[in-house]
Enzyme design. Structure first.
Site, short mmCIF file in Angstrom:
data_model
loop_
_atom_site.label_atom_id
_atom_site.label_comp_id
_atom_site.label_asym_id
_atom_site.label_seq_id
_atom_site.Cartn_x
_atom_site.Cartn_y
_atom_site.Cartn_z
N PRO A 1 107.47 -44.52 63.28
CA PRO A 1 108.32 -43.76 64.28
C PRO A 1 108.51 -42.54 63.78
O PRO A 1 108.22 -41.89 62.32
CB PRO A 1 109.43 -44.91 62.95
CG PRO A 1 109.07 -46.20 62.65
CD PRO A 1 107.96 -45.72 62.48
N GLU A 2 109.09 -41.82 65.27
CA GLU A 2 108.89 -40.85 64.56
C GLU A 2 110.39 -40.82 65.44
O GLU A 2 111.63 -41.42 65.11
CB GLU A 2 108.22 -40.40 65.56
CG GLU A 2 106.36 -40.34 65.43
CD GLU A 2 105.82 -39.75 66.67
OE1 GLU A 2 105.75 -38.65 67.58
OE2 GLU A 2 104.78 -40.29 67.20
#
Ligand SMILES: [Zn+2]
Length: 269
Positions: A12-13
């Site tokens: 996840p960014e």
């Protein structure tokens, strides 16, 4: 959509973490933490029990984000930091598979599930560069920071001390948008390159946030209510064989930050 095998590992960014942040804040703000439960001690680094005990009875005042970290701010200045790692998911509601940590705020159960165990609870925050969607992240900041750096530009973009929150997918897309090859030496970027790149990073991340992040077929990312993101349907090159530009994509011969990187040999000169 066809996915290549090149880029199967992702985490996840900023857009995914920001999506989680918004939902948690909307649903849980103003509520008191009444209990918590730690799973079997399988954490890479277990959160200190004393700091978790201190949260009992405290009210959740805000959910903040710095880079890819979530920071739950409680009354009395207490904080709980969370990092989703590779496959961490925060789920509102009951326990899921691989629940590592769980807390209850006035009857609502919040679970931290993590199959791969790279996620962290109660971790220290590292040194961060500016938030890419803030005014502080400007073309002149980027130009000054990258000058004399020999590393590939993509590795620099994924370095959290330079800019916080970017990972493989959004860095790949931003470099395509800015028409810069991922393997180009960071110090070789001109001022004009830095202007295009700064604008591209902001554009790609803002779209990612607007669409609730991205969920690839091989990724565990779903928001806390179990919904996938929408950015994967808008990618120009990430995970594709042919870009939206119509050209066959290539992967860098050398690895950048441990993996090969996609680019369009025509559009990215
Ligand atoms: Zn192209």
């Amino acid at each position: 959509m066809v996915y290549t095998r090149l880029e199967t590992i992702r985490m996840p960014e900023l857009p995914e973490v920001e999506t989680v942040r918004r939902i948690l804040e909307e649903r849980l703000k103003g509520l008191k933490l009444t209990s918590y439960e730690l799973g079997r001690p399988t954490f890479y680094r277990a959160p200190p029990k004393a700091s978790l005990d201190a949260l009992l009875g405290a009210t959740l005042e805000a959910v903040r984000r710095r880079g890819k970290y979530l920071i739950l701010s409680f009354s009395g200045g207490k904080e709980l930091t969370l990092h989703l790692g590779m496959s961490g998911r925060i789920v509102l509601g009951g326990k899921g598979p691989h629940t590592r940590f769980q807390f209850t705020v006035e009857g609502q159960v919040v679970s931290f599930n993590d199959a791969r165990r790279f996620g962290r609870v109660g971790c220290e925050l590292p040194e961060f560069g500016p938030e890419p969607l803030s005014a502080e992240f400007s073309p002149s900041y980027l130009f000054k920071t990258l000058r004399k750096r020999k590393a590939p530009i993509k590795a620099m973009l994924m370095d959290q001390a330079i800019v916080a929150g970017l990972g493989n997918i959004y860095a790949t897309e931003a470099l395509f948008e800015a028409r810069i090859r991922p393997g180009k030496a960071a110090g070789a970027l001109s001022r004009a390159d830095c202007e295009r790149l700064t604008a591209a990073i902001k554009k790609v991340l803002a779209l990612g946030v607007e669409l609730g992040g991205s969920t690839l077929e091989d990724s565990a990312y779903l928001d806390p209510l179990g919904r996938p993101g929408g950015f994967q349907d808008r990618v120009a090159i990430y995970g594709r064989k042919t870009g939206l530009c119509g050209h066959a994509l290539k992967a860098t011969r050398k690895t950048i930050s441990g993996r090969t990187s996609l680019y369009c040999p025509v559009c990215q000169q």
